[in-house]
Design an enzyme around this catalytic site. Sequence first.
Site, PDB file in Angstrom:
ATOM      1  N   HIS A 135       0.834  -1.200   0.000  1.00 14.41           N
ATOM      2  CA  HIS A 135       0.000   0.000   0.000  1.00 14.41           C
ATOM      3  C   HIS A 135       0.869   1.249   0.000  1.00 14.41           C
ATOM      4  O   HIS A 135       2.078   1.200   0.248  1.00 14.41           O
ATOM      5  CB  HIS A 135      -0.946   0.003   1.208  1.00 14.41           C
ATOM      6  CG  HIS A 135      -0.256   0.108   2.540  1.00 14.41           C
ATOM      7  ND1 HIS A 135       0.017   1.314   3.154  1.00 14.41           N
ATOM      8  CD2 HIS A 135       0.208  -0.851   3.385  1.00 14.41           C
ATOM      9  CE1 HIS A 135       0.610   1.095   4.315  1.00 14.41           C
ATOM     10  NE2 HIS A 135       0.747  -0.193   4.485  1.00 14.41           N
TER      11      HIS A 135
ATOM     12  N   CYS B 181       2.740  -5.046   7.027  1.00 10.71           N
ATOM     13  CA  CYS B 181       2.446  -4.786   5.620  1.00 10.71           C
ATOM     14  C   CYS B 181       3.562  -3.943   5.001  1.00 10.71           C
ATOM     15  O   CYS B 181       4.426  -3.414   5.702  1.00 10.71           O
ATOM     16  CB  CYS B 181       1.103  -4.085   5.481  1.00 10.71           C
ATOM     17  SG  CYS B 181      -0.302  -5.172   5.822  1.00 10.71           S
TER      18      CYS B 181
END
Length: 525
Positions: free
Chosen positions: A424, A443
Amino acid sequence: MTRCDPSVWGWRRHLHSACRLAVGGLCCMFAAWAAAQDEGPTWFAGGRPREAAHQALGFLLAAEADGLAPTDYDAEGLARQLAGAEALDAAGLRAVDAALTRAMRRYLADLHGGRIDQLPSQAGQQVERDEGFDPAGLLRAALAAGRLAEAVHGAAPAQPDYPGLRRALGVYRELAEDPLRGGLWGAPLPPLPGRKLEPGQAWAGVGDLARRLVALGDLPARARLPGRYEGEVVAGLRAFQARHGLAADGVIGRATLAQLEVSPAHRVRQIELGLERLRWTPRLRAPRSIVVNVPEFMLRAYTVEGRRATLVLQMRVIVGKALDTRTPLFAEDMRFIEFSPYWNVPPSIAQAELVPKLQRSPGYFARQGFEFVDGDGRALTTLTAENLEAVLRGRLRIRQRPGPKNALGDIKFVFPNDENIYLHHTPSPGLFARPRRDFSHGCIRVESPVALAGFVLAGVPEWDEIRIREAMTRGTSSTLRLREPLRVVLAYNTVGVAPDGRVMFYPDIYGHDAALDEALRRARP
């Protein structure tokens, strides 16, 4: 390639699959021969070793060139047996023949897929097995075709970094074994005059530093050695820092000094571990793949054709914190892109971090665009003590609405996995400037999301850069299913080779190399 007749192969069906993967048409070309050779390869003729036997022995003796150990295959013992083969009777020749066959099968299996079957959990990555690879079948077919060298080459990992890393191993092994150059690490550098050494300062270790930099190739041998730490020596030190995951500022502090003290012999082992990891890192089989090398903090995107991978895109990334939220290592297919995504705060983060923060600073809730969500999916935008208690008890969850402060930025790349890991963007791009970038909860934050989206959506003409940017900034969450899944590999290697041939070393931030080293030492005698 014409498919082999299954009736020819019989029990050798797996041989066809393995040969097709590794050496093309050898299996079909020699199907009839293989069906007749139930006793396996024959390395002797008239009581003398065939040329193939000497060739095989050469591969075993040189196994360390690929980071393997000749002792694992009793290469020296086989050399003695082949040298005395003329004195052996028929039973003795059969025994040597069988021993050489076993050694070559094991060598091919190790070269292709690595030396250990299971890693301890702390080693951080699952071993990927190529179930279609049959070293016994590959060896039979290669001997029949007189193409043993080609088979060995085909068994080696097809990873883009493998050839360069193999060359680097030879360079560093030669350096480590040189008594003059390798001996430069026999004693530590003199103490720094203070906590750090900056350009222009005097230091008794300038000469020793320069000699090490010359040996490593970071400083030309013709460089003039000044009395102080300045000039070409500083430039050489910056080159060294750039190769070792350090800020290339020319300042020698604790981290740089520690890397300068790492001996070439230690680097040899580090490269050997890197080669081993490439043997069981998921292979680039899809036409397009994305690879994140966690300790390097880099993402690379490739197009793949056959065994050749072409680098198309690379960018810096931020990965999981080394202490408590490490990024796991696996391979999955990217299937979705979410534009202007919601951030559904994981319960562990909400309960351990966010709820206490909101209790201390209630205004943070509205400023950051948070809301509660109940079990029916209804959004609750009012911060109350009761709602916070419901989050702690698991009856409500917290999410962050799309917008400029959203923790996921304005795009999310989804490859469904059990760990809920994804790529992301981020509203805090300043962290990408740091040399060490393990700051996330696991992440992976990407530096150039528009470029990455362009790669993912290549071949979809309606999704050009203008439309990608518009979807990212719309403020309304939307999900795009990819027409063709894209392979994403999360890997871990503390050594690599730059396009210009420079050998790059990265910190073992999760301690995985140490665990792998120990596992290999215990694996097999």
